[in-house]
Design an enzyme around this catalytic site. Structure first.
Site, PDB file in Angstrom:
ATOM      1  N   SER A  87       0.832  -1.199   0.000  1.00 46.83           N
ATOM      2  CA  SER A  87       0.000   0.000   0.000  1.00 46.83           C
ATOM      3  C   SER A  87       0.870   1.253   0.000  1.00 46.83           C
ATOM      4  O   SER A  87       2.075   1.190   0.204  1.00 46.83           O
ATOM      5  CB  SER A  87      -0.915   0.001   1.224  1.00 46.83           C
ATOM      6  OG  SER A  87      -0.155   0.295   2.381  1.00 46.83           O
ATOM      7  N   LYS A  88       0.215   2.359  -0.228  1.00 44.53           N
ATOM      8  CA  LYS A  88       0.931   3.628  -0.339  1.00 44.53           C
ATOM      9  C   LYS A  88       1.774   3.932   0.888  1.00 44.53           C
ATOM     10  O   LYS A  88       2.870   4.475   0.784  1.00 44.53           O
ATOM     11  CB  LYS A  88      -0.081   4.758  -0.561  1.00 44.53           C
ATOM     12  CG  LYS A  88      -0.884   4.564  -1.831  1.00 44.53           C
ATOM     13  CD  LYS A  88      -1.753   5.760  -2.158  1.00 44.53           C
ATOM     14  CE  LYS A  88      -2.396   5.575  -3.536  1.00 44.53           C
ATOM     15  NZ  LYS A  88      -3.060   6.759  -4.037  1.00 44.53           N
ATOM     16  N   ARG A  89       1.240   3.589   2.030  1.00 43.69           N
ATOM     17  CA  ARG A  89       1.928   3.921   3.278  1.00 43.69           C
ATOM     18  C   ARG A  89       3.192   3.079   3.507  1.00 43.69           C
ATOM     19  O   ARG A  89       4.007   3.404   4.362  1.00 43.69           O
ATOM     20  CB  ARG A  89       0.988   3.718   4.468  1.00 43.69           C
ATOM     21  CG  ARG A  89      -0.237   4.585   4.420  1.00 43.69           C
ATOM     22  CD  ARG A  89       0.080   6.001   4.864  1.00 43.69           C
ATOM     23  NE  ARG A  89      -1.034   6.892   4.545  1.00 43.69           N
ATOM     24  CZ  ARG A  89      -0.910   8.198   4.431  1.00 43.69           C
ATOM     25  NH1 ARG A  89       0.261   8.773   4.601  1.00 43.69           N
ATOM     26  NH2 ARG A  89      -1.954   8.950   4.157  1.00 43.69           N
TER      27      ARG A  89
END
Length: 509
Positions: A258-260
Site C-alpha cells: 500500500s501507499k503507506r
RNA sequence: GGCCCGUUCGUCUAGGGGUUAGGACGCAUCCCUUUCACGGAUGAAACACGGGUUCGAUUCCCGUACGGGCUACCA
C-alpha cells in the site's frame, strides 16, 4: 480481430508501483501481439478525485516508456478517454438496461440502506431483500414515474437473477464459477448521474473494442457482475477475455502493498515523487531514489511473471518478445527491494558512460558541483562499478567534485605517522612530474618510489588514497588521481599531512 | 461471517507422477584486489499438513491449516 488492451487507473492520487506493473503487462501484451495499448482515466468518483493525479499517471508512463497508442493525452479514435467526459453515455446505457429488464430504479436513500445494514447482519441488496425495498420492481409504475419526474433521489441497479452459475474464464486462473444467488444487485448509475466502475468499465470496454482485460486480482470477484452486464447488453460475442494478475504484497508482514508502506519500510513504492500539502501524504519515487527506468521495468516485469528460462536481464524489446500471460504466476508476489536494487546496480554497470553522465548532470548541478558532460563521463566510468543508485555518483564521489570534507579517522589512526610526511611530499612531486599523466605511468612511478625508499606498499598506498579521497572506499587510486587532475592531486598530497596531524591531535584531545 | 483466489529455499521463481527439486536476490566462506566494490568459486537454505488415487506423489483429487482479495451510490 486485433488485440486492444487498456490501462484504466483512477486518478485518486499517486499511481503506485503495482499499477505500473499492471500497465506494463498490458503494454507488453499489446506489443507482443501487435495490438493497441490504451490509457483510460476512470474518474467516476468525484469525491476521490485528486488534482494532479492524471498528470502523474501520464508522467509515470512516459518515464517508464510505456507510451499508450491511444488515450487521454495520446489521441485516438475512441475518445473521450476520461470517463467524466463520457458521463451522458452511461445514463443512456443504464436506462437501456432497465428497458431490457436487466436493471431497475432504486429509490432507497443511503440512510435507509445504512439502516438496513444495522438491522440485518450481512445485509446485501439482492433478489431477496429487494422485494422489501423502494424500487421500480415493487412500486407501481405510476409511482415510479412520479418519483423519476420529480427528480427524486435514485440509482439504477443491476437485476441479478438467482439460481444461475456464472462462468468466468480467466486466462491466468482458469474457470471460476460464481453462484448468482450470492451476488448483490450492484449500483450501476449513482444518484449524481455518474456510473460506478462496473457500468463504466463494461460500456467503455465495449465501445473501445477492448479484447483483453488485464487487471489486478482484486477485480476477480466482481467479474461475475461484469459477465452479467455483457449478457444484459447482448454483447457476449465481443466480451473481452479476462486475466487477473496476482497482487504485489508488502515487503514484510501481511497484506498487499500500500501507499503507506513506502514510508513504513523506507523504500519507494511509487515511480515518481508525489508532493502533497500534507508532508505525510508526500512520497518519494523510484526515479528520485536514483533508479533507471529500464531497471525499474525489468524488476517489475519479473514480479509475478517469468520468461520460462533463467534469463533475468531484459530490455523492453526482449520483454515484448518473451511476454506471455501463460507465464504469469497465480500467487501474490512480495515486493523485494533488495532485488530491485540489484537490478539497478546491474543496469548502472552496463550503462554507457555518456548516458550515465546525462543522468548525473542534474544531480551534480543541484549540489553546485561541476557538471559538464565530459567530466561527468569520466566520473561515471570511474564510479559506476560501485554505484547502486544514481545519486551515489555525487554522494560517494563527492571528493571528485570538491575538497575532501572528512578524512576517515580510523585509517589515520592506523596508518598515519608524521614520519611519512616526507614520503607524501615526494608523492606530490611525482604527481607533478609524471609524464604522461596516466594511471599506468603514475602507478609505475609511485611503486618505484616506494621500493626505492624501502617502504611497504601497505604503508603508503592507503595514505595516498586517504589524501586524495578522505575515505578508504573508492575506485583504483591511480585512476582517481587522473580524474582529479595533476594539480589537484598534487595539492591534496601536499596538504594531507596537515589534515592528518590535526585529526590525530583532535582524537588525542 | 459469506464468496472467490492462492500455498516450492527468508524473497522472486523453474519444474512436474520416478529429478542429486534448478536459477536469481539476499546471506556465509574462499579467490581476485595492499581500499571499497565488480567478478569468480563454494556453501547453508524449500515442495504447509492430513487423507486418498497410484507400483510410486512435491507434482493429480479431497479435506485442514495458513495467506490473500472482495463483500460501498470506491476504484
Amino acid at each position: 480481430m486485433s488485440v486492444r488492451v487498456r490501462f484504466a487507473p483512477s486518478p485518486t492520487g499517486a499511481l503506485h508501483i503495482g499499477g505500473v506493473r499492471t500497465a506494463l503487462y498490458n503494454y507488453l501484451f499489446a506489443r507482443h501481439h501487435g495490438g493497441a495499448f490504451i490509457l483510460r482515466i476512470e474518474d467516476t468518483d468525484q469525491n476521490r478525485y485528486v488534482p494532479g493525479a492524471e498528470a502523474y499517471i501520464i508522467d509515470s508512463l512516459k518515464w517508464t516508456g510505456l507510451i499508450p497508442d491511444e488515450g487521454l493525452g495520446f489521441g485516438g479514435d475512441y475518445g473521450p478517454y476520461r470517463q467524466s467526459d463520457r458521463k451522458d453515455l452511461y445514463g443512456q446505457y443504464a436506462r437501456e438496461l432497465v428497458e431490457r429488464g436487466h436493471a431497475y430504479y432504486a429509490f432507497d436513500t443511503p440512510e435507509a440502506l445504512e439502516n438496513a445494514r444495522q438491522n440485518a447482519e450481512n445485509f446485501t441488496y439482492n433478489f431477496h431483500t429487494r422485494r422489501t425495498l423502494q424500487n421500480s420492481l415493487n412500486l407501481p409504475a405510476t409511482e415510479v414515474q412520479r418519483r423519476l419526474a420529480g427528480g427524486e433521489h435514485h440509482v439504477i441497479r443491476l437485476k441479478v437473477e438467482p439460481g444461475e452459475d456464472i462462468l468466468v474464464r480467466d486466462l491466468i486462473r482458469g474457470d471460476v464459477v460464481f453462484q448468482s444467488s450470492e451476488l448483490d444487485d450492484k449500483v450501476l448509475l449513482k444518484a449524481d448521474g455518474m456510473p460506478t466502475y462496473h457500468l463504466a468499465n463494461i460500456v467503455d470496454d465495449h465501445l473501445m473494442r477492448i479484447t483483453h482485460v488485464i487487471r489486478g486480482e482484486e477485480w476477480l470477484p466482481s467479474t461475475a457482475h461484469h459477465v452479467l452486464l455483457y449478457r444484459g447488453f447482448g454483447w457476449t460475442d465481443t466480451m473481452p477475455q479476462f486475466a487477473h494478475l496476482p497482487l504485489i504484497l508488502k515487503p514484510a508482514g501481511n497484506g498487499k502493498l500500500s501507499k503507506r508502506d513506502g514510508a513504513k519500510f523506507g523504500i519507494p513504492v511509487f515511480p515518481l515523487p508525489w508532493k502533497a500539502e500534507n508532508p505525510e501524504d508526500s512520497f518519494t519515487g523510484f526515479r528520485d531514489t536514483g533508479f533507471l527506468p529500464e531497471a525499474t521495468i525489468n524488476f517489475l516485469a519479473l514480479l509475478g511473471w517469468h520468461p520460462g528460462d533463467d534469463q533475468e536481464i531484459f530490455s523492453m524489446d526482449e520483454l515484448i518478445r518473451a511476454f506471455s500471460l501463460a507465464h504469469i504466476g497465480k500467487s501474490g508476489a512480495r515486493f523485494d527491494y533488495e532485488k530491485a536494487k540489484w537490478f539497478n546496480q546491474r543496469y548502472i554497470h552496463a550503462a554507457d558512460n555518456a548516458a550515465l553522465a546525462a543522468h548525473i548532470q542534474p544531480l551534480a548541478a543541484a549540489r553546485g558541483y561541476r557538471s559538464d558532460l565530459p567530466f561527468l563521463t569520466k566520473v561515471a566510468a570511474l564510479m559506476k562499478e560501485r554505484a547502486t543508485f544514481l545519486p551515489d555518483f555525487v554522494e560517494q564521489g563527492s571528493y571528485l567534485f570538491g575538497p575532501v570534507q572528512v578524512y576517515d579517522e580510523e585509517t589515520i589512526r592506523k596508518k598515519w605517522n608524521p614520519g611519512f610526511q616526507p614520503a607524501l611530499e615526494a608523492l606530490a612531486g611525482i604527481v607533478s612530474r609524471t609524464n604522461p599523466y596516466e594511471a599506468a605511468t603514475l602507478e609505475e612511478q609511485v611503486k618505484q618510489f616506494i621500493q626505492d625508499q624501502g617502504l611497504k606498499p601497505g604503508e603508503i598506498l592507503p595514505l595516498l588514497r586517504l589524501a586524495l579521497a578522505g575515505t578508504m572506499k573508492g575506485p583504483a587510486v591511480f585512476d582517481m588521481a587522473v580524474v582529479l587532475g595533476r594539480e589537484e592531486s598534487a595539492r591534496r598530497l601536499a596538504e594531507a599531512p596537515d589534515h592528518f596531524n590535526r585529526a590525530m591531535a583532535e582524537t588525542a584531545g
